[in-house]
Write a protein that holds these residues in place. Structure first.
Motif, PDB file in Angstrom:
ATOM      1  N   HIS A  32       0.834  -1.214   0.000  1.00  0.00           N
ATOM      2  CA  HIS A  32       0.000   0.000   0.000  1.00  0.00           C
ATOM      3  C   HIS A  32       0.864   1.257   0.000  1.00  0.00           C
ATOM      4  O   HIS A  32       0.583   2.228   0.703  1.00  0.00           O
ATOM      5  N   ASN A  33       1.900   1.263  -0.809  1.00  0.00           N
ATOM      6  CA  ASN A  33       2.865   2.362  -0.810  1.00  0.00           C
ATOM      7  C   ASN A  33       2.288   3.691  -1.299  1.00  0.00           C
ATOM      8  O   ASN A  33       2.788   4.744  -0.935  1.00  0.00           O
ATOM      9  N   THR A  34       1.250   3.662  -2.080  1.00  0.00           N
ATOM     10  CA  THR A  34       0.698   4.901  -2.633  1.00  0.00           C
ATOM     11  C   THR A  34       0.234   5.851  -1.529  1.00  0.00           C
ATOM     12  O   THR A  34       0.532   7.042  -1.570  1.00  0.00           O
ATOM     13  N   SER A  35      -0.460   5.325  -0.543  1.00  0.00           N
ATOM     14  CA  SER A  35      -0.931   6.167   0.562  1.00  0.00           C
ATOM     15  C   SER A  35       0.234   6.756   1.344  1.00  0.00           C
ATOM     16  O   SER A  35       0.196   7.920   1.742  1.00  0.00           O
ATOM     17  N   LEU A  36       1.264   5.961   1.540  1.00  0.00           N
ATOM     18  CA  LEU A  36       2.436   6.434   2.268  1.00  0.00           C
ATOM     19  C   LEU A  36       3.126   7.562   1.507  1.00  0.00           C
ATOM     20  O   LEU A  36       3.463   8.604   2.081  1.00  0.00           O
ATOM     21  N   LEU A  37       3.337   7.366   0.219  1.00  0.00           N
ATOM     22  CA  LEU A  37       4.014   8.385  -0.582  1.00  0.00           C
ATOM     23  C   LEU A  37       3.172   9.649  -0.722  1.00  0.00           C
ATOM     24  O   LEU A  37       3.694  10.763  -0.637  1.00  0.00           O
ATOM     25  N   LEU A  38       1.876   9.491  -0.927  1.00  0.00           N
ATOM     26  CA  LEU A  38       1.001  10.665  -1.021  1.00  0.00           C
ATOM     27  C   LEU A  38       0.950  11.431   0.297  1.00  0.00           C
ATOM     28  O   LEU A  38       0.820  12.659   0.302  1.00  0.00           O
ATOM     29  N   SER A  39       1.067  10.720   1.405  1.00  0.00           N
ATOM     30  CA  SER A  39       1.113  11.370   2.705  1.00  0.00           C
ATOM     31  C   SER A  39       2.320  12.288   2.800  1.00  0.00           C
ATOM     32  O   SER A  39       2.220  13.431   3.265  1.00  0.00           O
ATOM     33  N   PHE A  40       3.465  11.811   2.327  1.00  0.00           N
ATOM     34  CA  PHE A  40       4.646  12.665   2.362  1.00  0.00           C
ATOM     35  C   PHE A  40       4.513  13.837   1.396  1.00  0.00           C
ATOM     36  O   PHE A  40       4.907  14.954   1.725  1.00  0.00           O
ATOM     37  N   VAL A  41       3.967  13.598   0.225  1.00  0.00           N
ATOM     38  CA  VAL A  41       3.790  14.684  -0.749  1.00  0.00           C
ATOM     39  C   VAL A  41       2.883  15.770  -0.164  1.00  0.00           C
ATOM     40  O   VAL A  41       3.159  16.964  -0.304  1.00  0.00           O
ATOM     41  N   ALA A  42       1.805  15.367   0.511  1.00  0.00           N
ATOM     42  CA  ALA A  42       0.905  16.339   1.142  1.00  0.00           C
ATOM     43  C   ALA A  42       1.633  17.101   2.245  1.00  0.00           C
ATOM     44  O   ALA A  42       1.461  18.319   2.392  1.00  0.00           O
ATOM     45  N   PHE A  43       2.478  16.406   3.012  1.00  0.00           N
ATOM     46  CA  PHE A  43       3.250  17.064   4.065  1.00  0.00           C
ATOM     47  C   PHE A  43       4.214  18.085   3.464  1.00  0.00           C
ATOM     48  O   PHE A  43       4.341  19.205   3.959  1.00  0.00           O
ATOM     49  N   PHE A  44       4.885  17.702   2.380  1.00  0.00           N
ATOM     50  CA  PHE A  44       5.816  18.617   1.716  1.00  0.00           C
ATOM     51  C   PHE A  44       5.068  19.820   1.139  1.00  0.00           C
ATOM     52  O   PHE A  44       5.528  20.960   1.248  1.00  0.00           O
ATOM     53  N   ALA A  45       3.917  19.588   0.540  1.00  0.00           N
ATOM     54  CA  ALA A  45       3.119  20.684  -0.013  1.00  0.00           C
ATOM     55  C   ALA A  45       2.664  21.635   1.097  1.00  0.00           C
ATOM     56  O   ALA A  45       2.603  22.857   0.888  1.00  0.00           O
ATOM     57  N   ALA A  46       2.373  21.102   2.280  1.00  0.00           N
ATOM     58  CA  ALA A  46       2.007  21.954   3.414  1.00  0.00           C
ATOM     59  C   ALA A  46       3.178  22.835   3.820  1.00  0.00           C
ATOM     60  O   ALA A  46       2.994  24.008   4.178  1.00  0.00           O
ATOM     61  N   THR A  47       4.384  22.284   3.753  1.00  0.00           N
ATOM     62  CA  THR A  47       5.574  23.080   4.055  1.00  0.00           C
ATOM     63  C   THR A  47       5.742  24.221   3.054  1.00  0.00           C
ATOM     64  O   THR A  47       6.062  25.351   3.429  1.00  0.00           O
ATOM     65  N   VAL A  48       5.498  23.932   1.783  1.00  0.00           N
ATOM     66  CA  VAL A  48       5.567  24.970   0.749  1.00  0.00           C
ATOM     67  C   VAL A  48       4.485  26.028   0.995  1.00  0.00           C
ATOM     68  O   VAL A  48       4.744  27.233   0.891  1.00  0.00           O
TER      69      VAL A  48
END
Length: 94
Positions: A32-48
């Motif tokens: 289920h890697n997609t949810s894990l990777l999307l979680s990080f992408v959302a976290f990075f986008a929040a930082t931006v």
């Protein structure tokens, strides 16, 4: 105004994002890697969004920041649930 901690988070997040992209084939083996990777992408986008709110449309980017952090947390929670559900009933659960 850009604060030091925001810049550090952006640089660290960018370094991790680059590492994730360069090792994507290995990460595909995680259940289920997609949810894990999307979680990080959302976290990075929040930082931006955190940095953008200091320069442009502060109310909008503040809202986006908090919604993205919430999205990241929900996706990570879903991944954890899915990950452990994947191994439920297997040989390791005895």
């Amino acid at each position: 105004m850009l604060e030091e901690n925001e810049l550090i988070m952006l640089v660290l997040g960018l370094a991790i994002l680059i590492r994730l992209l360069t090792t994507y084939e290995r990460l595909r083996k995680i259940p289920h890697n997609t949810s894990l990777l999307l979680s990080f992408v959302a976290f990075f986008a929040a930082t931006v969004a955190t940095i953008c709110e200091g320069y442009l449309l502060p109310d909008l980017f503040n809202l986006m920041e908090h919604l993205l952090y919430m999205t990241s947390a929900v996706l990570l929670t879903f991944w954890l649930w899915s990950f452990f559900k994947h191994f439920e009933g297997g040989a390791g659960s005895q």
